[in-house]
Design a protein around this motif. Structure first.
Motif, mmCIF file in Angstrom:
data_model
loop_
_atom_site.group_PDB
_atom_site.id
_atom_site.type_symbol
_atom_site.label_atom_id
_atom_site.label_comp_id
_atom_site.label_asym_id
_atom_site.label_seq_id
_atom_site.Cartn_x
_atom_site.Cartn_y
_atom_site.Cartn_z
ATOM 1 N N MET A 1 15.003 -3.892 9.590
ATOM 2 C CA MET A 1 15.354 -5.228 10.054
ATOM 3 C C MET A 1 15.552 -6.139 8.851
ATOM 4 S SD MET A 1 13.052 -7.775 12.436
ATOM 5 C CE MET A 1 13.280 -6.812 13.906
ATOM 6 N N GLY A 2 16.537 -7.021 8.950
ATOM 7 C CA GLY A 2 16.738 -8.019 7.913
ATOM 8 C C GLY A 2 15.690 -9.105 8.023
ATOM 9 N N SER A 3 15.473 -9.830 6.939
ATOM 10 C CA SER A 3 14.483 -10.912 6.935
ATOM 11 C C SER A 3 14.872 -12.029 7.896
ATOM 12 C CB SER A 3 14.311 -11.458 5.518
ATOM 13 O OG SER A 3 15.565 -11.837 4.981
ATOM 14 N N SER B 1 0.826 -1.198 0.000
ATOM 15 C CA SER B 1 0.000 0.000 0.000
ATOM 16 C C SER B 1 0.866 1.257 0.000
ATOM 17 C CB SER B 1 -0.925 -0.008 1.221
ATOM 18 O OG SER B 1 -0.160 0.008 2.401
ATOM 19 N N ASP B 2 0.261 2.390 -0.344
ATOM 20 C CA ASP B 2 0.979 3.659 -0.363
ATOM 21 C C ASP B 2 1.379 4.077 1.045
ATOM 22 O OD1 ASP B 2 0.594 3.766 -3.074
ATOM 23 O OD2 ASP B 2 -1.080 5.170 -2.977
ATOM 24 N N ILE B 3 2.602 4.600 1.168
ATOM 25 C CA ILE B 3 3.126 5.048 2.456
ATOM 26 C C ILE B 3 3.803 6.385 2.228
ATOM 27 C CG2 ILE B 3 4.764 4.560 4.321
ATOM 28 C CD1 ILE B 3 4.397 1.587 3.607
ATOM 29 N N LEU B 4 3.502 7.369 3.054
ATOM 30 C CA LEU B 4 4.137 8.669 2.930
ATOM 31 C C LEU B 4 5.571 8.615 3.423
ATOM 32 C CD1 LEU B 4 1.241 10.936 4.248
ATOM 33 C CD2 LEU B 4 1.897 10.539 1.873
ATOM 34 N N ALA B 5 6.452 9.299 2.703
ATOM 35 C CA ALA B 5 7.872 9.307 3.076
ATOM 36 C C ALA B 5 8.075 9.841 4.488
ATOM 37 C CB ALA B 5 8.660 10.131 2.070
ATOM 38 N N GLU B 6 7.269 10.822 4.895
ATOM 39 C CA GLU B 6 7.438 11.377 6.241
ATOM 40 C C GLU B 6 7.165 10.339 7.328
ATOM 41 O OE1 GLU B 6 3.070 13.394 7.005
ATOM 42 O OE2 GLU B 6 4.598 14.572 5.980
ATOM 43 N N ASN B 7 6.414 9.297 7.014
ATOM 44 C CA ASN B 7 6.146 8.228 7.974
ATOM 45 C C ASN B 7 7.288 7.223 8.052
ATOM 46 O OD1 ASN B 7 3.642 9.365 8.502
ATOM 47 N ND2 ASN B 7 2.600 8.076 7.035
ATOM 48 N N LEU B 8 8.220 7.281 7.114
ATOM 49 C CA LEU B 8 9.340 6.342 7.088
ATOM 50 C C LEU B 8 10.580 6.896 7.781
ATOM 51 C CD1 LEU B 8 9.110 5.019 3.435
ATOM 52 C CD2 LEU B 8 8.334 3.902 5.526
ATOM 53 N N GLN C 1 10.777 -6.048 1.755
ATOM 54 C CA GLN C 1 9.748 -7.087 1.787
ATOM 55 C C GLN C 1 8.475 -6.623 2.484
ATOM 56 O OE1 GLN C 1 11.965 -10.346 3.606
ATOM 57 N NE2 GLN C 1 12.279 -11.218 1.572
ATOM 58 N N ALA C 2 8.600 -5.730 3.472
ATOM 59 C CA ALA C 2 7.428 -5.263 4.207
ATOM 60 C C ALA C 2 7.748 -3.941 4.889
ATOM 61 C CB ALA C 2 7.014 -6.292 5.259
ATOM 62 N N VAL C 3 6.698 -3.149 5.085
ATOM 63 C CA VAL C 3 6.825 -1.904 5.837
ATOM 64 C C VAL C 3 5.667 -1.863 6.820
ATOM 65 C CG1 VAL C 3 6.904 0.607 5.734
ATOM 66 C CG2 VAL C 3 7.883 -0.737 3.868
ATOM 67 N N LYS C 4 5.991 -2.087 8.083
ATOM 68 C CA LYS C 4 4.985 -2.031 9.151
ATOM 69 C C LYS C 4 5.635 -1.331 10.328
ATOM 70 C CE LYS C 4 2.402 -5.874 7.500
ATOM 71 N NZ LYS C 4 1.054 -5.932 7.266
ATOM 72 N N TYR D 1 8.495 -2.158 11.393
ATOM 73 C CA TYR D 1 9.860 -2.120 10.870
ATOM 74 C C TYR D 1 9.786 -2.116 9.353
ATOM 75 C CZ TYR D 1 11.825 -3.694 15.366
ATOM 76 O OH TYR D 1 12.217 -3.796 16.672
ATOM 77 N N ILE D 2 10.870 -1.674 8.722
ATOM 78 C CA ILE D 2 11.053 -1.912 7.297
ATOM 79 C C ILE D 2 11.849 -3.213 7.235
ATOM 80 C CG2 ILE D 2 12.104 -1.126 5.151
ATOM 81 C CD1 ILE D 2 11.890 1.752 6.291
ATOM 82 N N VAL D 3 11.295 -4.237 6.617
ATOM 83 C CA VAL D 3 11.954 -5.541 6.531
ATOM 84 C C VAL D 3 12.564 -5.680 5.144
ATOM 85 C CG1 VAL D 3 11.658 -8.047 6.684
ATOM 86 C CG2 VAL D 3 10.312 -6.537 8.164
ATOM 87 N N VAL D 4 13.873 -5.994 5.122
ATOM 88 C CA VAL D 4 14.582 -6.144 3.850
ATOM 89 C C VAL D 4 15.186 -7.531 3.744
ATOM 90 C CG1 VAL D 4 15.063 -3.675 3.620
ATOM 91 C CG2 VAL D 4 16.728 -5.144 4.752
ATOM 92 N N GLN D 5 15.245 -8.036 2.523
ATOM 93 C CA GLN D 5 15.836 -9.348 2.265
ATOM 94 C C GLN D 5 17.329 -9.294 2.528
ATOM 95 O OE1 GLN D 5 15.496 -10.489 -1.812
ATOM 96 N NE2 GLN D 5 16.228 -12.549 -1.458
ATOM 97 N N ARG D 6 17.834 -10.288 3.276
ATOM 98 C CA ARG D 6 19.280 -10.353 3.576
ATOM 99 C C ARG D 6 19.960 -11.303 2.648
ATOM 100 N NH1 ARG D 6 21.755 -9.351 8.831
ATOM 101 N NH2 ARG D 6 23.560 -9.733 7.573
#
Length: 81
Positions: A15-17, A2-9, A71-74, A76-81
């Motif tokens: 976090m890594g996967s 879904s759309d997420i505003l940059a100011e919210n990030l 991979q996800a933004v909740k 945490y921002i989850v990124v593939q390691r």
């Protein structure tokens, strides 16, 4: 995703996967002509060694994580390691 505003990030934890806390989101790079996002710039956590990550590192010692690895933004921002 879904759309997420940059100011919210800004300042969000990354976090890594594999569950490793990598640090905090410092900034995001993009192509000004196309608007395409390129990299998340991560201010690394003090406890993580740059040798243990598979990301490019800029001159300031921050991790450059390709947006394609998000991979996800909740909470945490989850990124593939």
């Amino acid at each position: 995703m879904s759309d997420i505003l940059a100011e919210n990030l800004s300042g969000k934890s990354v976090m890594g996967s594999d569950g490793t806390e990598l640090g905090l989101l410092y900034n995001i790079t993009m192509d000004l002509k196309s608007g395409e996002l390129h990299d998340l710039i991560i201010e690394p956590d003090e406890e993580i060694s740059p040798r243990t990550v598979d990301f490019d590192i800029n001159d300031a010692g921050r991790f450059l994580v390709p947006v394609s690895r998000v991979q996800a933004v909740k909470d945490y921002i989850v990124v593939q390691r």
